[in-house]
Design an enzyme around this catalytic site. Structure first.
Site, PDB file in Angstrom:
ATOM      1  N   GLY A   1      42.084  -1.715 -38.097  1.00  0.00           N
ATOM      2  CA  GLY A   1      41.671  -2.211 -39.408  1.00  0.00           C
ATOM      3  C   GLY A   1      40.850  -3.489 -39.377  1.00  0.00           C
ATOM      4  O   GLY A   1      40.323  -3.921 -40.406  1.00  0.00           O
TER       5      GLY A   1
ATOM      6  N   PRO B   1      31.314  -6.982 -36.411  1.00  0.00           N
ATOM      7  CA  PRO B   1      29.895  -6.779 -36.730  1.00  0.00           C
ATOM      8  C   PRO B   1      29.277  -5.657 -35.881  1.00  0.00           C
ATOM      9  O   PRO B   1      29.573  -5.536 -34.686  1.00  0.00           O
ATOM     10  CB  PRO B   1      29.270  -8.137 -36.391  1.00  0.00           C
ATOM     11  N   ALA B   2      28.431  -4.865 -36.504  1.00  0.00           N
ATOM     12  CA  ALA B   2      27.791  -3.746 -35.805  1.00  0.00           C
ATOM     13  C   ALA B   2      26.816  -4.231 -34.730  1.00  0.00           C
ATOM     14  O   ALA B   2      26.499  -3.514 -33.784  1.00  0.00           O
ATOM     15  CB  ALA B   2      27.057  -2.865 -36.818  1.00  0.00           C
ATOM     16  N   LEU B   3      26.349  -5.454 -34.886  1.00  0.00           N
ATOM     17  CA  LEU B   3      25.415  -6.030 -33.912  1.00  0.00           C
ATOM     18  C   LEU B   3      25.925  -7.414 -33.520  1.00  0.00           C
ATOM     19  O   LEU B   3      26.212  -8.237 -34.398  1.00  0.00           O
ATOM     20  CB  LEU B   3      24.022  -6.150 -34.546  1.00  0.00           C
ATOM     21  N   GLY B   4      26.070  -7.647 -32.233  1.00  0.00           N
ATOM     22  CA  GLY B   4      26.560  -8.935 -31.755  1.00  0.00           C
ATOM     23  C   GLY B   4      25.602  -9.537 -30.744  1.00  0.00           C
ATOM     24  O   GLY B   4      24.472  -9.062 -30.576  1.00  0.00           O
TER      25      GLY B   4
ATOM     26  N   GLY C   1      25.317 -11.147 -26.694  1.00  0.00           N
ATOM     27  CA  GLY C   1      25.951 -11.242 -25.378  1.00  0.00           C
ATOM     28  C   GLY C   1      25.428 -12.433 -24.588  1.00  0.00           C
ATOM     29  O   GLY C   1      24.300 -12.893 -24.804  1.00  0.00           O
TER      30      GLY C   1
ATOM     31  N   ASP D   1      29.888 -12.131 -27.486  1.00  0.00           N
ATOM     32  CA  ASP D   1      30.600 -11.475 -26.385  1.00  0.00           C
ATOM     33  C   ASP D   1      30.427 -12.296 -25.110  1.00  0.00           C
ATOM     34  O   ASP D   1      29.317 -12.430 -24.596  1.00  0.00           O
ATOM     35  CB  ASP D   1      30.039 -10.068 -26.147  1.00  0.00           C
TER      36      ASP D   1
ATOM     37  N   TYR E   1      31.828 -14.782 -16.648  1.00  0.00           N
ATOM     38  CA  TYR E   1      30.477 -15.312 -16.887  1.00  0.00           C
ATOM     39  C   TYR E   1      30.407 -16.828 -16.683  1.00  0.00           C
ATOM     40  O   TYR E   1      29.318 -17.388 -16.595  1.00  0.00           O
ATOM     41  CB  TYR E   1      29.984 -14.999 -18.314  1.00  0.00           C
TER      42      TYR E   1
ATOM     43  N   LYS F   1      36.681 -11.429 -21.931  1.00  0.00           N
ATOM     44  CA  LYS F   1      37.184 -10.399 -21.009  1.00  0.00           C
ATOM     45  C   LYS F   1      37.967 -11.033 -19.863  1.00  0.00           C
ATOM     46  O   LYS F   1      37.594 -12.107 -19.377  1.00  0.00           O
ATOM     47  CB  LYS F   1      36.010  -9.607 -20.407  1.00  0.00           C
TER      48      LYS F   1
ATOM     49  N   HIS G   1      37.895  -6.330 -18.194  1.00  0.00           N
ATOM     50  CA  HIS G   1      36.462  -6.251 -17.865  1.00  0.00           C
ATOM     51  C   HIS G   1      36.099  -4.954 -17.120  1.00  0.00           C
ATOM     52  O   HIS G   1      34.994  -4.430 -17.265  1.00  0.00           O
ATOM     53  CB  HIS G   1      36.079  -7.467 -17.002  1.00  0.00           C
TER      54      HIS G   1
END
Ligand SMILES: NC(=O)c1ccc[n+]([C@@H]2O[C@H](COP(=O)([O-])OP(=O)(O)OC[C@H]3O[C@@H](n4cnc5c(N)ncnc54)[C@H](OP(=O)(O)O)[C@@H]3O)[C@@H](O)[C@H]2O)c1
Length: 293
Positions: free
Chosen positions: A10, A14-17, A19, A44, A49, A74, A107
Site C-alpha cells: 500500500g 514515484p514511477a520515476l526516480g 539513481g 536510489d 555505492y 541496499k 542488493h
C-alpha cells in the site's frame, strides 16, 4: 507532473526516480540536490555505492520535508546473515542520517550462500515489523531466487530491482514478479550499462529505432526509453551527474508513445545482459567490507 505506483503493502512510490550508482561521493550531494529541485522524489542509493552520506546531506539541505522524498538503499552481500543485516541497516541509517528508510533491499542474491541471503531477508522482515523501513525488497533476483525466497520467508518483496532497458528486457522475470505482486524496478533504464561496454557502438542512446521515435516526438532517446518504462508499468531510476540531463530525464510526462512505438521498442530485446550474471556473484569475487561510517 509526476505519478506514483503503489507497492504491494500500500506504500506509494514515484514511477520515476533518481539513481546514484557510480556518482562519486564528492558529487553526490550536488547531483541529488539538482534532482530534488527538478522534481524527483525518489533517490536510489546503496551501501556499496559509498555515497549514502551525500544523499542524506542533499535531502536535509533541500528544505523538503522527510515525507516528501522516498529514500531507497541496499544491503551489500558482505553484510548478509540475520544479525549482520540488522547491523547493515544501522550503518546505512547513520550515513543517511535517517531513522526510517522507505525501501531497503538486498542488493544481490548470493546463490553460493543462499542461507545467508535468507537470513538477510529475515532481518529486513524484522526491520519492517519494527517500523524502521516502510517496505522491503530485493535486487538482481532471478526466478529461481525469488521462488526459493518466497518458499522460505513470510513477506513478499515489494520490488525486484533488475537490469531492464530496450536491449535487455527480462520479460519472463517481470511477468513472474508481477503475478506475485512484486514491482519491477529498472536499473540502467536508459541502457547506461550498454554505453559503458567496449562495443558501445551498440548503445541504446544511438539506436536508430529509438532515435526515430524520439524524432517523431521531438524528444531525446533517453526520454523515449523512460516513457517506455512508465507506459510498461516498470519503475525507473536513471542516473546522471549533469543538471541538464537530470532535467531532461524528468521531462517525460507530457507525451505518450503509441502502441506501435512501444512494440517497436519491445522488439529491440537482445536477451544479452550488460551486468554480471547473478550466479557469478560470490563473497570471494564481489565481497568487500562496508565501512561503519
Ligand atoms: N541494483 C543494481 O545492481 C544496480 C546496478 C546498476 C545500477 N543501479 C541503479 O540504477 C541507476 C541507473 O543505472 P545506471 O546508472 O547504470 O544507468 P542509466 O541510468 O541507464 O545510465 C546512466 C548513464 O547514462 C548517462 N546519461 C544519463 N542521462 C543521459 C541522457 N539524457 N543522455 C545521454 N546520456 C545520459 C550518464 O552519464 P552522466 O552521469 O555523465 O550524465 C551515465 O553514464 C543507478 O544509478 C543505480 O541507482 C542498480
Amino acid at each position: 507532473m509526476t505519478q506514483n505506483l503503489t507497492l504491494n503493502n500500500g506504500i506509494e512510490i514515484p514511477a520515476l526516480g533518481f539513481g546514484v550508482f557510480q556518482t562519486p561521493p564528492a558529487e553526490t550531494t550536488e547531483a541529488v540536490a539538482a534532482a530534488l529541485s527538478t522534481g524527483y522524489r525518489l533517490i536510489d542509493t546503496a551501501a556499496a555505492y559509498g555515497n549514502e552520506r551525500g544523499v542524506g546531506d542533499a535531502l536535509r539541505e533541500s528544505g523538503l520535508t522527510r515525507d516528501d522524498v522516498f529514500i531507497e538503499s541496499k544491503v551489500w552481500i558482505s553484510d548478509y546473515g540475520y544479525e549482520e543485516t540488522l547491523h547493515a541497516f544501522e550503518k546505512s541509517s547513520r550515513k543517511l542520517g535517517l531513522d526510517v528508510l522507505d525501501l531497503f533491499i538486498l542488493h544481490q542474491a548470493l546463490p553460493s550462500a543462499f542461507d545467508a541471503t535468507i537470513g538477510a531477508y529475515k532481518a529486513l522482515e524484522t526491520l519492517l515489523a519494527e517500523g524502521k523501513v516502510r517496505a522491503i525488497g530485493v535486487s538482481n533476483f532471478m526466478i529461481e531466487h525469488l521462488t526459493a525466497l518466497l518458499e522460505q520467508t513470510t513477506i513478499v518483496p515489494a520490488v525486484n530491482q533488475i537490469e531492464v532497458h530496450p536491449y535487455f528486457q527480462q520479460r519472463e522475470l517481470r511477468s513472474f514478479a508481477a503475478e506475485r505482486g512484486i514491482l519491477t524496478q529498472a536499473w540502467s533504464p536508459i541502457g547506461g550499462i550498454t554505453s559503458y561496454r567496449p562495443d558501445s557502438a551498440k548503445s541504446t542512446f544511438t539506436d536508430p529505432v529509438i532515435l526515430e521515435i524520439a524524432g517523431a516526438h521531438s524528444k531525446s532517446a533517453a526520454q523515449v526509453m523512460l516513457r517506455w518504462h512508465i507506459q510498461s508499468g516498470v519503475q525507473a531510476i536513471p542516473k546522471s551527474v549533469k543538471p541538464a540531463r537530470i532535467a531532461e530525464n524528468f521531462d517525460v510526462f507530457d507525451f505518450e508513445l503509441s502502441a506501435d512505438e512501444i512494440a517497436r521498442i519491445d522488439a529491440l530485446d537482445t536477451g544479452v545482459r550488460g551486468g554480471p550474471e547473478p550466479e557469478v556473484i560470490t563473497l570471494e569475487t564481489f565481497g568487500r567490507e562496508i565501512p561503519e561510517d
